[in-house]
Design an enzyme around this catalytic site. Structure first.
Site, short mmCIF file in Angstrom:
data_model
loop_
_atom_site.label_atom_id
_atom_site.label_comp_id
_atom_site.label_asym_id
_atom_site.label_seq_id
_atom_site.Cartn_x
_atom_site.Cartn_y
_atom_site.Cartn_z
N HIS A 93 0.80 -1.22 0.00
CA HIS A 93 0.00 0.00 0.00
C HIS A 93 0.84 1.26 0.00
O HIS A 93 0.38 2.30 -0.49
CB HIS A 93 -0.98 -0.02 1.17
CG HIS A 93 -2.27 -0.67 0.81
ND1 HIS A 93 -3.08 -1.30 1.73
CD2 HIS A 93 -2.91 -0.81 -0.38
CE1 HIS A 93 -4.15 -1.78 1.12
NE2 HIS A 93 -4.05 -1.50 -0.16
N GLU A 104 -0.72 -19.65 -17.25
CA GLU A 104 0.27 -19.33 -16.21
C GLU A 104 1.11 -20.53 -15.83
O GLU A 104 1.98 -20.43 -14.96
CB GLU A 104 -0.42 -18.74 -14.98
CG GLU A 104 -1.55 -19.59 -14.46
CD GLU A 104 -2.38 -18.88 -13.40
OE1 GLU A 104 -1.86 -17.93 -12.77
OE2 GLU A 104 -3.53 -19.27 -13.19
N CYS A 138 -2.00 -10.23 -17.98
CA CYS A 138 -2.45 -9.54 -16.77
C CYS A 138 -1.44 -9.59 -15.63
O CYS A 138 -1.78 -9.23 -14.50
CB CYS A 138 -3.79 -10.10 -16.30
SG CYS A 138 -3.76 -11.86 -15.84
N ASP A 162 3.19 -15.93 -12.60
CA ASP A 162 3.36 -17.36 -12.37
C ASP A 162 4.06 -18.05 -13.53
O ASP A 162 4.87 -18.96 -13.33
CB ASP A 162 2.01 -18.03 -12.11
CG ASP A 162 1.60 -17.97 -10.64
OD1 ASP A 162 2.51 -17.81 -9.80
OD2 ASP A 162 0.41 -18.08 -10.35
#
Length: 543
Positions: free
Chosen positions: A193, A434, A505, A458
């Site tokens: 964050h 992936e 993605c 991945d």
């Protein structure tokens, strides 16, 4: 001025900054020990009052940020308010106080750490980064209980570069922003964050520099380049001049990128490349649109299943998916079905311990073994599809049989809904590429689905046998490795022959250096962190 020291880390937020160093080293709350037997109920009452005070404060902060137009920051504090009010966390704290007569402050820190560790162990980098959220909220409740000041960060009295082991959302919320030139932290990743908030605020940041940061605590001046991912403590005159030139160039580029937020993603010769956003919760949808997202290429659904007493209902899931779909209107939204690794418990589900959970019972493997869980999610997705342009994709696929079984469940759920008279919409199904197995079998898989989405994170680690969280293997973990590029090329070629489209993605999709590779190989949709969207569109316009 001392000897220049270079600190290499993760490029978390673009921009260049030079300024005085301000070392932030907060002291955590020091809760009292055990409570007398007769004071247990009063201790629990104190805990409940502290929880309510923290929850209200977080909600007020979220409302203030949303009113100011800072939607992504507001979503962080809204999520923190939910954590503060989590009944399971409260019940566990109260159990520890009653059974062990442990002080509420110590109990909430201990329970918060247990929760945080379960998040930190997850293979999904976004979910792993949520460990800091739990620690942050627990520390705020403990601080409220002991009545001490939360930190001394408000003491920043001049524009400075902040050096800290870590910065939590509650820390950044209290910062006098006009006095923050940049962040350099020992911990953190691009999805932590502090990185998200730095990007949202337009503050340059380098995170994850490790123990070397302590050597810079005595520095007078720090220069940092958030795009390149490094900082220099006590730079010499030549380095200062170099950074000043970079800063002027960076400021000009930032102003230019604003013009690319809401243009259509296209290459210079007119080839259409959709630029979409990765989302972790419905609260992030509007902020993604403000950055120019042309859709959602990855909507993670794990947030619905984390740290609760029972699995989310069909209605709860439907409401979450519908909310995102309605925000994006006609733009596509791709929901990834549940992908929780074997390191994480789900309520009511017996999960044996696994030596390597990231290669274990997760993704489509788990969903097919738990049809009730899977079908509840599919029914919710089908219902939400009636409200917009929704698609679904299955993670961790290794073969055609898995895809056929998943599609069979999907069609059975559609028939059930139609028989019940419940509206549902058209729904394209795709798979994530992936695993090397999925990439090698792309030709067969392409005949079963409407699209591919390459999960580069991945795919890279499974292809190169290099854990992306292992700092020592950072040099091996490369999206541009020839083996990885060959698997992507083969996937795109198979998709082209079958007449389906291919998206990406993972982190590579928003990496300026990787975008030309992906487009050249045949990817037609790129999905990334929302703040990366304008730069991606600019890069496309120059290809």
């Amino acid at each position: 001025m001392g000897i220049p020291l270079k600190l290499s880390g993760v490029a978390a937020s673009e921009g260049v900054a030079v300024g005085p160093a301000y070392v932030y080293a907060p002291r955590g709350p020091r809760p009292a020990g055990n409570v007398p037997e007769g004071a247990v109920e009063e201790e629990i009452s104190r805990f409940r009052r502290a929880v309510e005070a923290v929850r209200e404060r977080l909600s007020e902060t979220a409302a203030r940020l949303r009113e100011a137009g800072s939607g992504e920051e507001a979503a962080i504090f809204e999520a923190h308010a939910e954590i503060a009010g989590d009944p399971e966390l409260a019940a566990e704290v109260e159990r520890r106080v009653r059974e062990g007569r442990e002080g509420a402050g110590a109990a909430v820190l201990a329970v918060g750490e247990e929760y945080a560790r379960s998040f930190a162990a997850m293979d999904d980098e976004y979910m792993a980064a949520r460990a800091d959220d739990v620690r942050d909220v627990a520390a705020q409740i403990a601080t409220e209980l002991v009545g001490g000041p939360s930190s001394g960060i408000e003491g920043l009295d001049r524009p400075s570069v902040i050096l800290a082991r870590n910065l939590l959302p509650s820390d950044t919320a209290r910062l006098p922003r006009e006095k923050v030139l940049g962040f350099v932290t020992a911990e953190g990743s691009r999805t932590s964050h502090v990185a998200i908030m730095a990007r949202s605020l337009g503050i340059p940041a380098v995170v994850g520099v490790g123990e070397e940061l302590e050597k810079a605590f005595g520095a007078s001046v720090v220069a940092l380049d958030g795009g390149e991912g490094y900082a220099v403590a006590d730079p010499d005159p030549g380095t200062l001049e170099l950074f000043e030139r970079r800063r002027r160039r960076s400021d000009a580029e930032a102003a230019l990128l604003k013009e690319y937020r809401h243009i259509e993603g296209r290459t210079r010769d007119g080839r259409r490349i959709e630029v979409s956003a990765n989302l972790g919760s419905p609260e992030e949808a509007e902020e993604a649109l403000s950055w120019g997202a042309e859709g959602v290429g990855l909507f993670r659904t794990e947030f619905l299943f984390m740290e609760r007493d029972e699995l989310p209902s069909e209605e709860e899931q439907y409401a979450a998916y519908r909310r995102v779909v309605e925000v994006f209107g006609e733009r596509p939204v791709i929901v990834r079905t549940l992908d929780v690794g074997g390191d994480k418990d789900l309520p009511g589900i017996d999960r044996p311990a696994e030596e390597n959970p990231f290669l274990g019972w997760r993704g489509i493997r788990m969903s097919l073994d738990l049809p009730d869980l899977f079908r509840t999610q599919l029914r919710a997705v089908l219902r939400a599809a009636a409200h917009g342009n929704l698609k679904v994709m299955f993670p961790m696929v290794t073969g055609v049989e898995e895809v056929r079984a998943a599609r069979e469940h999907l069609e059975e759920c559609r028939r059930e809904l139609e028989e019940e008279g419940t509206p549902c919409g058209p729904l394209e199904a795709g798979v994530m590429i992936e695993t090397p197995a999925a990439a090698i079998l792309a030709g067969e898989l392409a005949r079963e689905v409407s699209f591919f989405s390459i999960g580069t994170n991945d795919l890279i680690q499974y292809t190169l046998a290099a854990d992306r969280g292992n700092e020592r293997l950072r040099r091996l973990y490369r999206a541009d490795h020839p083996a990885v590029l060959e698997l992507i090329r083969h996937t795109c070629e198979a998709a082209r022959e079958a007449g389906i489209w291919v998206g990406a993605c993972g982190e590579a999709a928003g990496d300026p250096g990787m975008i030309p590779y992906l487009v050249r190989l045949g990817v037609t949709e790129l999905s990334m962190s929302p703040p990366s969207i304008p730069r991606a569109k600019k890069i496309l316009s120059e290809l």
